[in-house]
Design an enzyme around this catalytic site. Structure first.
Site, short mmCIF file in Angstrom:
data_model
loop_
_atom_site.label_atom_id
_atom_site.label_comp_id
_atom_site.label_asym_id
_atom_site.label_seq_id
_atom_site.Cartn_x
_atom_site.Cartn_y
_atom_site.Cartn_z
N TYR A 269 66.04 -3.07 51.19
CA TYR A 269 65.87 -2.84 49.75
C TYR A 269 67.09 -3.36 48.96
O TYR A 269 66.94 -4.13 48.01
CB TYR A 269 65.67 -1.34 49.50
CG TYR A 269 65.34 -0.99 48.07
CD1 TYR A 269 64.07 -1.23 47.55
CD2 TYR A 269 66.29 -0.41 47.23
CE1 TYR A 269 63.76 -0.89 46.24
CE2 TYR A 269 65.99 -0.07 45.93
CZ TYR A 269 64.72 -0.30 45.44
OH TYR A 269 64.42 0.02 44.14
N LYS B 228 67.36 -6.53 46.19
CA LYS B 228 67.78 -6.38 44.79
C LYS B 228 69.03 -7.22 44.50
O LYS B 228 69.20 -7.73 43.39
CB LYS B 228 68.01 -4.90 44.46
CG LYS B 228 66.74 -4.03 44.54
CD LYS B 228 65.66 -4.43 43.55
CE LYS B 228 64.50 -3.46 43.53
NZ LYS B 228 63.43 -3.82 42.59
#
Ligand code: NDP
Length: 302
Positions: free
Chosen positions: A207, A211
């Protein structure tokens, strides 16, 4: 309601649940034409129902305004001639306004597309739909979480998370920005990143890195597209209790409480707090802001 998005065509991804779902409703409220994209048809059917109910409610209000205006006109007929002429002029204007309001509200301004943004062909279809609708704003919101220790993170999981959180944003933004440059459209993009790219989290390798990549994309696009009047910014919320936030944080209260301790303001983010920032960065209110990475994290990333 404010009308910062009147005559604007905005594409938002991931509108089936959470932040995207509420954002699309706010944009419609501010008179945008919205293209909403999400993966689950059932979610889109529910969203359509909500939007249509709102439209019906607005229509009912418009009709009641119209009736009030007619009643007033009839009541005023007893007044003297000079007053009558004056009142009639005002009522005519009132009725005209009610007429316009009804026409606008009976024409729901949205299009919902069921697409899986981890599939390249689907992303290309969305780009074509956006171009056909003459889109001029884009919110890359669709995202997936992935929780596992670095040593346990499978390559397939990394690819799954990156394909939605980063690659889909790249492909959509590039396809749409090419159209903007060719047609001299001064578009605006907002990427929904995360506080997890400003301060990394345990068990979030897939994750966080997705990002980080998205933030790199925000900066690279801002640098190269600024000369075309195209702006690109991102927002970085900490936990928002959407279905994603609940599954990762609230369902593990020990983990959630430990994070709350690290946030100077000791609370999570409200969905509306994210939406307000997104709408500001998307709209002309932020006309000289590009390449900005805006934390919405109660001070977590300090
Ligand atoms: P939710 O999981 O609540 O909603 C995400 C939406 O995106 C769902 O409708 C989901 O559809 C859709 N979506 C996911 N993958 C795809 C795909 N491949 N194709 C099309 N649509 C897809 O998440 P949030 O609203 O919480 O998150 C929105 C964004 O905000 C994400 O980018 C997330 O990373 C970011 N964010 C969220 C935080 C949080 O705590 N909630 C904190 C910081 C950032 P479906 O359910 O059908 O898969």
């Amino acid at each position: 309601a404010r009308k910062r998005f009147e005559d604007r065509i905005v594409c938002v991804t991931g509108v089936g649940k959470g932040i995207g779902h509420d954002l699309i409703l706010e944009l419609l409220q501010e008179k945008a034409f919205v293209i909403g994209v999400s993966r689950t048809q059932e979610d889109l059917d529910k969203l359509r129902q909500i939007i249509d109910q709102r439209v019906q409610l607005q229509q009912a209000h418009a009709q009641s305004d119209q009736k009030d205006s007619q009643d007033k006109k009839e009541g005023d007929e007893d007044e003297n001639e000079e007053d009558e002429q004056e009142t009639e002029k005002k009522n005519e204007k009132g009725n005209e306004n009610a007429e316009i309001k009804t026409t606008l509200n009976t024409n729901p301004s949205y299009r919902l597309i069921c697409a899986d943004l981890s599939v390249r062909k689907d992303v290309e279809t969305v780009v074509q739909e956006c171009i056909a609708a003459k889109v001029d704003m884009l919110v890359n919101n669709a995202g997936v979480a992935g929780v596992s220790k670095f040593l346990d993170t499978k390559y397939e999981d990394l690819r799954r998370v990156h394909s939605v959180n980063f690659e889909a944003a790249f492909l959509l933004s590039q396809g749409i920005a090419k159209y903007w440059v060719e047609n001299k459209i001064k578009g605006s993009i907002v990427n929904i990143s995360s506080s997890a790219s400003l301060r990394v989290l345990d068990e979030h390798t897939a994750y966080c890195t997705s990002k980080f990549a998205l933030d790199g994309l925000t900066k690279c696009m801002a640098l190269e597209l600024g000369c075309h009047g195209i702006r690109v910014n991102s927002v970085h919320p900490t936990v928002v209790l959407t279905p994603m936030g609940i599954s990762v944080w609230q369902n593990n209260s020990k983990k959630g409480n430990a994070l709350l301790e690290l946030i100077p303001m000791h609370r999570f983010v409200e969905t509306q707090e994210v939406i307000k920032a997104v709408m500001f960065l998307l709209s002309d209110e932020s006309s000289m802001i590009t390449g900005a990475l805006l934390p919405i994290d109660g001070g977590l990333s300090l």
